[in-house]
Design an enzyme around this catalytic site. Structure first.
Site, mmCIF file in Angstrom:
data_model
loop_
_atom_site.group_PDB
_atom_site.id
_atom_site.type_symbol
_atom_site.label_atom_id
_atom_site.label_comp_id
_atom_site.label_asym_id
_atom_site.label_seq_id
_atom_site.Cartn_x
_atom_site.Cartn_y
_atom_site.Cartn_z
ATOM 1 C CB CYS A 1 13.426 9.711 7.301
ATOM 2 S SG CYS A 1 14.318 8.642 6.165
ATOM 3 C CE LYS B 1 -1.483 3.059 2.507
ATOM 4 N NZ LYS B 1 -1.588 4.223 1.617
ATOM 5 C CD GLU C 1 13.483 1.610 8.694
ATOM 6 O OE1 GLU C 1 13.974 2.649 9.177
ATOM 7 O OE2 GLU C 1 14.053 0.514 8.756
ATOM 8 C CB VAL D 1 -5.749 0.365 1.679
ATOM 9 C CG1 VAL D 1 -4.884 -0.788 1.196
ATOM 10 C CG2 VAL D 1 -6.842 0.685 0.665
ATOM 11 N N GLY D 2 -4.578 0.659 4.569
ATOM 12 C CA GLY D 2 -3.509 0.401 5.548
ATOM 13 C C GLY D 2 -4.081 -0.250 6.799
ATOM 14 N N GLY E 1 -4.678 3.368 -1.900
ATOM 15 C CA GLY E 1 -5.812 3.836 -1.099
ATOM 16 C C GLY E 1 -5.324 4.552 0.137
ATOM 17 C CD GLU F 1 10.480 13.662 10.456
ATOM 18 O OE1 GLU F 1 9.330 13.269 10.679
ATOM 19 O OE2 GLU F 1 11.354 12.963 9.929
ATOM 20 N N GLY G 1 -4.515 5.362 4.062
ATOM 21 C CA GLY G 1 -3.950 4.606 5.172
ATOM 22 C C GLY G 1 -5.005 4.134 6.134
#
Ligand code: NAD
Length: 480
Positions: free
Chosen positions: A287, A178, A253, A214-215, A209, A387, A211
């Site tokens: 990142c 995904k 990650e 679908v996630g 899709g 961040e 998150g």
């Protein structure tokens, strides 16, 4: 409906890739793809729903029965096929990354090439990984963990897809991928490339899709054994929490706030340009970006001058122009996020050395921000702790080597770090004290066999080479 003019350029995607074929989406919701350089619609993608996801999981589960039993040699061959197929589309993948995401072309190509390299690296990693070991009457085998859900972020789509898929295939896992819904056009080109590799049906399936739809189905579904995720800390936490109900194995990650320590013996004519490359990687949407530069107080004025000089190279503009170093932010939301942090830095008393608020002159249409360097930053300021995921660098002064190490480690994150110095033994000694998954000395460099991943809130587990493959394996002992 697209206007007539739009019709020529707007790409439409209505299918997912399931069981070796492009199949019509069951989900009906349609999302616009916006070009970040001008805010125009360049694509419309039909988003998958839970049923599409379950269909893909079922295909992966069916394929797992035979794929999990393939011999190493066979998987090595599939990795070579994948390498060849994706290599053939490097130009197309680079072009679509520039268009959809706004990645500057020189960096976009590097990302795509790193993705291609991931297949070769997994091949090498698999060759070197003993999948079976015996002693006495004991045999230990490393078995594929099961169907894996691969969930990726938008900032290096090609790399994440290749990296996760390469490790999973090497391990003998089948996958449902995904990708970020914001990378749908890039994903389509990638899926075409992967399709050309002619892997057995159902080994990899791709559902585009949201998150949360679908996630979330991948995370909750009991037929998915493992989630390999690249994205934000907030979603990483949700995956760990929600995945616990089905005892999911997870590789996460997540984010970073990486320090670059410039030691007082550093050659600034080399160290500062290297530090700026690290800070403004992928227009700061990386990142690993080295967004905290720790400078010795004794050389602070020199460091500032070197930064001002070095920043002249950081031109902002059309990412397709090979002379441009910083492209737009990926979306209006990301633009506003970066601007809000620049405002916050000013409010908290940091001093703008370069850049500042607002769009650069002449770039009012897209999501462009000014590459910004703050000085007089204290490590407890918001801009030094959170961040930003944009081209914003904070310079923090330190008195001693010990203080530099303490500041570097005073972060919830621990993904990447850099040490710049002339005395290599000293630089290595400092590197050994940094709480980060990777430390580079004197330059941004990569080794696809070296593990990638974070300490603390930067994540759980590792990717790349044999470490990445092991994350998709489960040890099993047979005792006679
Ligand atoms: P994000 O967490 O918003 O989204 C990442 C992916 O997760 C997307 O595919 C999204 O659709 C999906 N998702 C969202 N909600 C979900 C849910 N409830 N369940 C399952 N999946 C869900 O992150 P992003 O904005 O796409 O990416 C930026 C973040 O990614 C930054 O924090 C960055 O540091 C991190 N990142 C980390 C690495 C690394 O290697 N450590 C690399 C790149 C980016």
């Amino acid at each position: 409906m697209p206007t007539v003019a739009e019709k020529d350029t707007v790409k439409t995607i209505r299918t997912h890739y399931i069981d070796g074929a492009f199949v019509e989406s069951h989900g009906r919701e349609v999302m616009d793809v916006i070009k970040p350089t001008n805010g125009k619609v360049i694509g419309r993608v039909t988003l998958g729903d839970e049923e599409d996801t379950r269909h893909a999981i079922a295909a992966a589960k069916y394929a797992f029965a035979s794929f999990s039993r393939t011999a190493k040699e066979e998987r090595l061959r599939y990795l070579r096929q994948l390498h060849e197929a994706v290599s053939a589309r490097i130009d197309d993948l680079t072009a679509i990354m520039v268009e959809e995401y706004g990645g500057v072309v020189r960096f976009a190509r590097l990302i795509v090439e790193s993705g291609v390299t991931a297949f070769a690296a997994a091949e090498k990693g698999l060759q070197e990984l003993p999948l079976r070991q015996s002693w006495g009457k004991t045999t230990v085998t490393l078995e594929p963990v099961g169907v894996a859900g691969l969930i990726t972020a938008w900032n290096a789509n090609a790399l994440f897809i290749c990296l996760k898929l390469a490790s999973a295939v090497a391990a003998g896992c089948t996958v449902v991928l995904k990708p970020s819904e914001m990378s749908s056009l890039q994903t389509r080109v990638m899926v075409e490339a992967l399709n050309a590799a002619e892997l057995p049906k159902g080994v990899f399936n791709v559902v585009t899709g949201l998150g949360t739809v679908v996630g979330a189905e991948l995370v909750r579904n009991p037929d998915v054994a493992k989630i390999s995720f690249t994205g934000s800390v907030a979603v990483g936490e949700a995956i760990m929490r929600d995945g616990a109900a089905t005892m999911k194995r997870v590789t996460l990650e997540l984010g970073g706030k990486s320090p670059t320590i410039v030691l007082d013996d550093a050659a600034l004519d080399k160290a500062i340009p290297s530090a700026l490359i690290l800070a403004f990687l992928n227009s700061g949407q990386a990142c690993a970006a080295g967004t905290r530069l720790l400078a010795p107080k004794s050389r602070l004025d020199e460091v500032k001058r070197a930064i001002q000089e070095g920043m002249r190279a950081y031109t902002v503009g059309d990412p397709a122009d090979p002379n441009i170093m910083v492209g737009p932010m990926v979306s209006q939301k990301q633009y506003e996020r970066v601007e809000s942090y620049i405002r916050k830095g000013i409010e908290e008393g940091a001093e703008v050395l370069v850049g500042g608020e607002g769009r650069p002159k002449g770039l009012e249409a897209g999501y462009f921000v000014k590459p910004t360097v703050f000085v007089n930053v204290k490590n407890d300021m918001t801009i030094a702790q959170e961040e930003i995921f944009g081209p914003v660098l904070s310079v923090i002064a330190y008195d001693s080597e010990d203080e530099a190490i303490r500041i570097a480690n005073d972060s919830k994150y621990g993904l990447h770090s850099a040490v710049m110095g002339t005395d290599l033994d000293r630089a290595r000694r400092v590197a050994s004290q940094l709480r980060a998954g990777r430390v580079v000395i004197n330059n941004m460099t990569d080794d696809p066999q070296a593990p990638w991943g974070g300490f603390k809130y930067s994540g759980v587990g590792r990717e790349y080479g044999k470490y990445g493959i092991e994350a998709f394996l489960e040890p099993k002992a047979i005792l006679e």
